[in-house]
Enzyme design. Sequence first.
Site, PDB file in Angstrom:
ATOM      1  N   ARG A 100       5.647   5.223   3.884  1.00  0.00           N
ATOM      2  CA  ARG A 100       6.256   4.160   3.069  1.00  0.00           C
ATOM      3  C   ARG A 100       7.636   3.778   3.595  1.00  0.00           C
ATOM      4  NH1 ARG A 100       5.316   4.699  -3.289  1.00  0.00           N
ATOM      5  NH2 ARG A 100       4.326   2.641  -3.793  1.00  0.00           N
TER       6      ARG A 100
ATOM      7  N   GLU B 224      -1.413  -5.522  -8.956  1.00  0.00           N
ATOM      8  CA  GLU B 224      -1.471  -4.781  -7.557  1.00  0.00           C
ATOM      9  C   GLU B 224      -2.128  -3.447  -7.921  1.00  0.00           C
ATOM     10  OE1 GLU B 224       1.821  -2.308  -5.208  1.00  0.00           O
ATOM     11  OE2 GLU B 224       2.330  -3.471  -6.872  1.00  0.00           O
TER      12      GLU B 224
ATOM     13  N   GLU C 226       8.363  -3.367   1.545  1.00  0.00           N
ATOM     14  CA  GLU C 226       8.689  -2.585   0.163  1.00  0.00           C
ATOM     15  C   GLU C 226       9.004  -1.198   0.580  1.00  0.00           C
ATOM     16  OE1 GLU C 226       7.386  -2.718  -4.236  1.00  0.00           O
ATOM     17  OE2 GLU C 226       6.018  -1.627  -2.790  1.00  0.00           O
TER      18      GLU C 226
ATOM     19  N   ASP D  44      -0.670  -3.775  -1.483  1.00  0.00           N
ATOM     20  CA  ASP D  44       0.459  -3.188  -0.838  1.00  0.00           C
ATOM     21  C   ASP D  44      -0.402  -2.174   0.166  1.00  0.00           C
ATOM     22  OD1 ASP D  44       2.080  -1.006  -0.454  1.00  0.00           O
ATOM     23  OD2 ASP D  44       3.072  -1.381  -2.481  1.00  0.00           O
ATOM     24  N   THR D  45       0.189  -2.360   1.411  1.00  0.00           N
ATOM     25  CA  THR D  45      -0.296  -1.396   2.345  1.00  0.00           C
ATOM     26  C   THR D  45      -0.232  -0.028   2.222  1.00  0.00           C
ATOM     27  OG1 THR D  45       1.570  -1.420   3.695  1.00  0.00           O
ATOM     28  CG2 THR D  45       0.032  -3.045   4.274  1.00  0.00           C
ATOM     29  N   PHE D  46       0.677   0.384   1.483  1.00  0.00           N
ATOM     30  CA  PHE D  46       0.787   1.867   1.072  1.00  0.00           C
ATOM     31  C   PHE D  46      -0.480   2.518   0.304  1.00  0.00           C
ATOM     32  CE2 PHE D  46       2.193   5.464  -1.633  1.00  0.00           C
ATOM     33  CZ  PHE D  46       2.517   6.247  -0.583  1.00  0.00           C
ATOM     34  N   HIS D  47      -0.655   1.553  -0.843  1.00  0.00           N
ATOM     35  CA  HIS D  47      -1.940   1.715  -1.672  1.00  0.00           C
ATOM     36  C   HIS D  47      -3.330   1.633  -0.996  1.00  0.00           C
ATOM     37  CE1 HIS D  47       0.969   2.489  -4.746  1.00  0.00           C
ATOM     38  NE2 HIS D  47       1.589   1.210  -4.774  1.00  0.00           N
TER      39      HIS D  47
ATOM     40  N   GLU E  71      -1.336   7.298  -9.072  1.00  0.00           N
ATOM     41  CA  GLU E  71      -0.444   6.338  -9.972  1.00  0.00           C
ATOM     42  C   GLU E  71      -1.252   5.579 -11.344  1.00  0.00           C
ATOM     43  OE1 GLU E  71       2.362   4.245  -8.014  1.00  0.00           O
ATOM     44  OE2 GLU E  71       2.328   5.446  -6.216  1.00  0.00           O
TER      45      GLU E  71
END
Length: 289
Positions: A212, A149, A241, A180-183, A155
């Site tokens: 998120r 990921e 998530e 992951d759509t957040f990242h 991060e």
Amino acid sequence: MRIGINTWAWAAPLTDEALARLAPRIRAWGFDAVELTFQAPGDWDPARAADLLAGLGLAPAVCAGLLPEHDLLADDEEVVRRTEEFVRHCVRAASRVGAAVVAGPLYAPAGRRWLLDADARRATVARLVRRLRPLADEAAGQGVTIALEPLNRFETSLLNTVDQALEVVAGIPGLGLALDTFHLNIEERDLPAAIRLAGDRLAHVQVCGNDRGAPGGDHLDWPGMFDALTGIGYAGQVNIESFTAEALAVPMSVWRPLAADPDTLAVEGLAFLRGLTGARRHRSAAGQA
């Protein structure tokens, strides 16, 4: 595409008791899949989970992150050995529970950042490929894909974008990408294009709103992203998530409520995602008529 949800919405760490309580509710709401979080060996019993999920008709995936004492890029051979064993344990758990994917940033703990020039990056990526390859071979032999990921710049400093992650996974059976759509929202200028770039290396998808919280009602290009997933023939899981479990507030920097409660987040997120996938099925059927 099967729609699921990560158990971190309710529990951290996941236990057998928590899963026995949550899984029937997740299925009753209409989810197809559940993402089982793995924080330490022994948190939950894969055999027990396999029986529970099979009886409910829920498809499993496994999600994990490395602990502070883990680092696949370390110079210390004991740290590397300990990290390799943790990844192997995740893969064995996934195989036993019937999951095709172990997803996460499985090379260094989240929050590890260091400055890399071009030469240092090439050397670090080469080291990562050397150390991941035997683990990926073992995973492939058990029918499991290790889905790396990419994380946002706050991060990690190594794999932030799809293009960077492809440098690691390209050409290695047993390795894929987890997006992951957040990242993606932080690091990619064009989210649908990033999904198309991942192509057949895409093994897992995690979704949430740009804050998120639940997907939907935010500024992300959801129709474009789902068109891209359909366009590359993605047939894996799309799992919500979000981190509403109290134990994750500090490590995940969740300083305000992301939903009225975890159940509301789950139900509203599922309704939104079903609307997206249903519209695409209808459009596809109309085009074939």
